[in-house]
Design a protein around this motif. Structure first.
Motif, mmCIF file in Angstrom:
data_model
loop_
_atom_site.group_PDB
_atom_site.id
_atom_site.type_symbol
_atom_site.label_atom_id
_atom_site.label_comp_id
_atom_site.label_asym_id
_atom_site.label_seq_id
_atom_site.Cartn_x
_atom_site.Cartn_y
_atom_site.Cartn_z
ATOM 1 N N ALA A 25 0.851 -0.851 0.223
ATOM 2 C CA ALA A 25 -0.122 0.032 -0.301
ATOM 3 C C ALA A 25 0.847 1.395 -0.110
ATOM 4 N N LEU A 26 2.158 1.072 0.673
ATOM 5 C CA LEU A 26 2.914 2.317 0.302
ATOM 6 C C LEU A 26 3.623 2.786 -0.377
ATOM 7 N N GLU A 27 3.800 1.660 -1.565
ATOM 8 C CA GLU A 27 3.991 1.669 -3.048
ATOM 9 C C GLU A 27 3.056 2.189 -3.600
ATOM 10 N N GLY A 28 2.119 1.488 -3.642
ATOM 11 C CA GLY A 28 0.581 1.739 -3.940
ATOM 12 C C GLY A 28 -0.371 3.253 -4.472
ATOM 13 N N PHE A 29 0.465 3.800 -3.165
ATOM 14 C CA PHE A 29 -0.623 4.996 -2.728
ATOM 15 C C PHE A 29 0.309 6.439 -2.186
ATOM 16 N N TRP A 30 1.839 6.050 -1.942
ATOM 17 C CA TRP A 30 2.485 7.097 -1.475
ATOM 18 C C TRP A 30 2.500 8.831 -2.385
ATOM 19 N N GLY A 31 2.310 7.982 -3.635
ATOM 20 C CA GLY A 31 2.629 8.831 -4.704
ATOM 21 C C GLY A 31 1.946 9.838 -4.762
ATOM 22 N N ARG A 32 0.260 9.742 -4.372
ATOM 23 C CA ARG A 32 -1.474 10.122 -4.478
ATOM 24 C C ARG A 32 -1.010 11.489 -3.105
ATOM 25 N N LEU A 33 0.224 11.096 -2.363
ATOM 26 C CA LEU A 33 0.667 12.637 -1.536
ATOM 27 C C LEU A 33 1.221 13.586 -1.776
ATOM 28 N N GLU A 34 1.712 13.184 -2.927
ATOM 29 C CA GLU A 34 2.662 14.460 -3.916
ATOM 30 C C GLU A 34 3.374 15.229 -2.892
ATOM 31 N N LEU A 35 3.879 14.453 -2.014
ATOM 32 C CA LEU A 35 5.107 15.041 -1.304
ATOM 33 C C LEU A 35 6.461 16.035 -1.695
ATOM 34 N N ARG A 36 6.970 16.999 -1.209
ATOM 35 C CA ARG A 36 8.118 17.741 -2.360
ATOM 36 C C ARG A 36 9.542 16.884 -2.182
ATOM 37 N N ALA A 37 10.059 16.178 -2.850
ATOM 38 C CA ALA A 37 11.006 16.364 -2.517
ATOM 39 C C ALA A 37 12.096 16.681 -1.775
ATOM 40 N N MET A 52 10.691 2.024 5.624
ATOM 41 C CA MET A 52 12.070 3.335 6.251
ATOM 42 C C MET A 52 12.463 3.638 5.219
ATOM 43 N N ARG A 53 13.331 2.519 4.438
ATOM 44 C CA ARG A 53 14.314 2.452 3.765
ATOM 45 C C ARG A 53 13.493 2.925 2.151
ATOM 46 N N TRP A 54 12.321 2.304 1.508
ATOM 47 C CA TRP A 54 11.768 2.757 0.990
ATOM 48 C C TRP A 54 11.513 4.305 0.856
ATOM 49 N N LEU A 55 10.792 5.196 1.510
ATOM 50 C CA LEU A 55 11.177 6.294 1.793
ATOM 51 C C LEU A 55 12.282 6.833 1.753
ATOM 52 N N VAL A 56 13.195 6.405 2.068
ATOM 53 C CA VAL A 56 14.368 7.688 1.738
ATOM 54 C C VAL A 56 14.280 7.032 0.390
ATOM 55 N N GLU A 57 14.044 5.871 -0.431
ATOM 56 C CA GLU A 57 15.396 5.864 -1.790
ATOM 57 C C GLU A 57 13.639 6.966 -2.660
ATOM 58 N N ARG A 58 12.498 6.790 -1.971
ATOM 59 C CA ARG A 58 11.423 7.752 -3.200
ATOM 60 C C ARG A 58 12.518 9.200 -2.394
ATOM 61 N N GLY A 59 13.152 9.673 -1.496
ATOM 62 C CA GLY A 59 13.379 10.901 -2.010
ATOM 63 C C GLY A 59 12.709 11.694 -0.408
ATOM 64 N N ASN A 60 12.033 10.970 -0.141
ATOM 65 C CA ASN A 60 11.629 11.352 1.593
ATOM 66 C C ASN A 60 12.579 11.373 2.927
#
Ligand SMILES: C[S@@+](CC[C@H](N)C(=O)[O-])C[C@H]1O[C@@H](n2cnc3c(N)ncnc32)[C@H](O)[C@@H]1O
Length: 228
Positions: A25-37, A52-60
């Motif tokens: 669900a993190l992979e599927g829905f995180w993008g919807r939040l449109e948080l800035r890098a 937490m590792r996934w979030l950091v790899e995504r730039g957060n």
């Protein structure tokens, strides 16, 4: 379940909640939040989650809060090698928490309810998987209130909850949609993104939350002073 019970669970290795891979669900829905890098994400009751590792790899960058020092030690020890090397963890103490920094992940060891709004100044997002549902009924109200008062208006996050057929059993506790709305709606706008039945019969729900309130100079200390 008390803090001492959680520490004991970690000591005994009874961590069936831990997932070896990022939550779908993190992979599927995180993008919807449109948080800035670069937006820093609060992960309450973080365990040693791969999310937490996934979030950091995504730039957060991540600020995780976890009661158990063992969870944090294991997270550090399980850091994957890059080019045959492991990053060194930096240790420091801040505001009564023992902190560990591993790259762009900060892990604060201590009680989430002792984490104060002054320490949350940089937070621009949040992610709750198995935090609200880890808490007994009486503590969930306190959690929802504490989370809200840490976050500025406009802050967005994902919340993943579970329901099952025994309201007395937990953790994980069954938290109905009605309860999520009662706990969160006073301070957050809620959108139910997904409901899925897992293999073990648990029903998992994914919520997008946005902290309510007037967004003025968001994420500055000045707007925090005006925080409702
Ligand atoms: C069900 S686990 C979920 C961990 C993580 N979110 C995950 O998805 O794997 C709940 C975690 O919350 C921690 N915990 C419980 N009460 C806490 C508190 N008051 N402050 C910080 N962490 C707490 C426990 O030690 C445990 O690691």
């Amino acid at each position: 379940m008390s803090g001492a019970d959680w520490l004991e669970r970690w000591r005994q290795g009874r961590i069936g909640f831990h997932l070896q891979a990022p939550h779908p669900a993190l992979e599927g829905f995180w993008g919807r939040l449109e948080l800035r890098a670069g937006a820093k994400v609060l992960v309450p009751l973080c365990g040693k989650s791969q999310d937490m590792r996934w979030l950091v790899e995504r730039g957060n960058p991540v600020l995780g809060i976890e009661l158990s020092p063992l969870a944090i030690e294991q997270f550090v020890a399980e850091e994957p090698c890059s080019a045959g090397k492991r990053r060194t963890a930096l240790r420091y103490r801040q505001s009564g928490f023992e902190c560990t920094r591993l790259g762009r992940i900060e892990l604060w060891c201590g009680d989430f309810f002792h984490f104060q709004v002054e320490q949350a100044a940089e937070l621009a997002g949040f992610y709750d998987r198995a935090a609200l549902i880890a808490l007994p009924p009486a503590t969930r109200q306190r959690y929802a209130h504490h989370l809200a008062q840490l976050l500025l208006p406009g802050t967005r996050g994902l919340l993943i909850t579970l329901t099952h057929d025994d309201p007395c059993r937990g953790p994980p506790f069954s938290v109905t949609h009605a309860e999520v709305e009662a706990l969160m709606a006073p301070n957050f706008e809620l959108v139910l993104c997904d409901v899925a039945t897992a293999a073990d019969g648990l029903v998992e729900s994914v919520w997008q939350l946005t902290r309510r309130g007037p967004v003025r100079q968001a994420h500055s200390n000045r707007s925090r002073d005006e925080h409702p």
